[in-house]
Every structure is written in structure tokens, then in C-alpha cells.
Design an enzyme around this catalytic site. Sequence first.
Site, PDB file in Angstrom:
ATOM      1  N   PHE A  40      -2.811  -4.364  -1.244  1.00  0.00           N
ATOM      2  CA  PHE A  40      -2.472  -4.755   0.128  1.00  0.00           C
ATOM      3  C   PHE A  40      -1.093  -5.409   0.160  1.00  0.00           C
ATOM      4  CE2 PHE A  40      -2.543  -7.892   3.641  1.00  0.00           C
ATOM      5  CZ  PHE A  40      -2.653  -7.007   4.700  1.00  0.00           C
ATOM      6  N   ARG A  41      -0.118  -4.683   0.713  1.00  0.00           N
ATOM      7  CA  ARG A  41       1.265  -5.121   0.863  1.00  0.00           C
ATOM      8  C   ARG A  41       1.902  -5.557  -0.464  1.00  0.00           C
ATOM      9  NH1 ARG A  41      -0.497  -2.656   4.180  1.00  0.00           N
ATOM     10  NH2 ARG A  41      -0.729  -3.113   6.386  1.00  0.00           N
ATOM     11  N   ARG A  42       1.541  -4.881  -1.523  1.00  0.00           N
ATOM     12  CA  ARG A  42       2.147  -5.174  -2.831  1.00  0.00           C
ATOM     13  C   ARG A  42       2.041  -3.945  -3.721  1.00  0.00           C
ATOM     14  NH1 ARG A  42      -1.719  -5.600  -6.577  1.00  0.00           N
ATOM     15  NH2 ARG A  42      -3.862  -5.983  -5.870  1.00  0.00           N
TER      16      ARG A  42
END
Length: 292
Positions: free
Chosen positions: A169-171
Site C-alpha cells: 500500500f503506497r510503497r
Amino acid sequence: MIFSEKLRHCVRENEPLSTYTWLQMGGPARYFAEPGSWDELVELICQANQARVLIRLLGGGSNLLVREAGVDGLVIYLATAEMCKLEISQDRLTARAGAKLNHVISAAVGAGLGGLEHLAGIPGNVGAAVATNSGSNNADIGSRVASVKVIDRSGQSKVLTASQLNFGFRRSTLDDSLIGEVEFKLRPGDPAELTRRMQSHWIVRRAAQPGTGSRTVQAFLEPDGTNLSDLLDQSDVRDAREGDFYMDPMHPGFVIATGQPQSKDLLALLARVSRSVEVRSGIQLHSQLKIW
């Protein structure tokens, strides 16, 4: 200068970085380069590495805070035509790291290839979007990545396939990598329908962002399964302010800069908001803001 004669045409010293960031603040880069070719990019990295100089890649500057001291190293700006090149072959789209994400989306949609249209309206370039696994509630960019070409500090290139990449998630595990090129695997679709969906996502996302005249940055992302606006309200930090920075009450998660802002104030504001939300709700907010 540490760089050879053949590179000096694309390297400047003590270049102000405020021009290249959405917040329009920050000190200079000791060395600033705009490579005009892949070979120049590789050679810049090699020579900086040999001189033990810090290397940073600069994209659109939409999620970047540069401190007043600037960067004591080499900042490589991926903005020339060669560094923004993209190619389409059947269901594959290959883009250099400097390509603007929205240009890539438009090119894919125009070619009748779907899978990226839900990202319309997200600022920045391809390299940064993949490194931070940009996305929306529907999906993230990592789900469409077939391979990534990265350059190590000695200038050697290697291709990492989807099975070797780890997106969360967002990485991603590419966060500290020097990304040179990304290949996407897309799916054929009707260009008219893809265009409609792209425009719809763009309109919704733009409505959730401050106006283009603002000096702004998205400091906090919408937590998975939780409403960010509610969290900020419950923690009484929806319109929190530190120095010349304040949380935009109309666009949750965004911070606006005014006057003559100082990086210490933004860092203090982020810490205060994060701490307040965590104490009140137990939720840790996530930010894609890069701090140099």
C-alpha cells in the site's frame, strides 16, 4: 568540478531547487544535471559514485520538501525528451522514468490500452509513481508493472521482473532505487470507453485537490478503509497550522504554504498531526512526502 569535460554541458553548480518543487522552497543542489541521453545518465551516476557524491533523482517535485540547506550532492533532473520517452508495442507500454504519469496514461488510452486510466490526475512522473506505488481505491500502479530497469550506483543496469518486485500500500521495494525505465502490461479496450473513464477519474481527483495556484503538497494519504477527513476532525487538526504552513480544511491531507515557509515548520506540523491522529484513533497516517 568532479565531472568530466564531456558531461559539463549538462551539469550546473549551486542550482536553486525551489524552482522545481510544488512548494517552491528549498536550498540549492551542489551539482544539478539534466542528462540528454541514457548514456549520459549512466555516466553521471558512475562519476558521482566514484567521487562518493550523494545522488538524488528529481521528477515533478509534487511530493518533495527540500530543506533550506539544499542537497550536498548531485540532483539529476529527468526532464529532457530522451528521459521522458515512451513506446507502445501490442499490450506493452515502456516509459522512461522522467515521463509524466498523465502523459503515459493519455498515450495508453489513445492506443486502446487500459489499466492505468484510474490514475488520471495523480501528479508526478513514472519513476516516482512506481517507486511509491501510486494508486486509488480501485488499484495501484504496481499491479500493471511488468518490469523495471534500475541503475545501481556503479552505473550498471539490471531489469527486475514483476515476480522480483514487492508492491504494498503506497510503497515498494524500489523506494531507494535509481529507476530508469518501466514496462507496463496493459489490456486492450475501447478507446472511447477508456477515455470516458480517464476523464471521470481526472475530474474526481482534481476536485479533491487544491487549485493549481496553490503552493501545496499532499502530506497524508487516505488510510486504507478509513476516512481521512473524519480522522482529522476527530483529532481536531483539520485546519492545524505551524508557521507559514496550514492543513487545507477543504482538501483533507493537503498542506498549503504561504509567505516565507521554513522546512522545520512543515516537519513540526506533520509530526503534530500524525501524533494527534494516532493518539485519538490508534491509526498511523502514511505520507509519500520525500524530505531532502
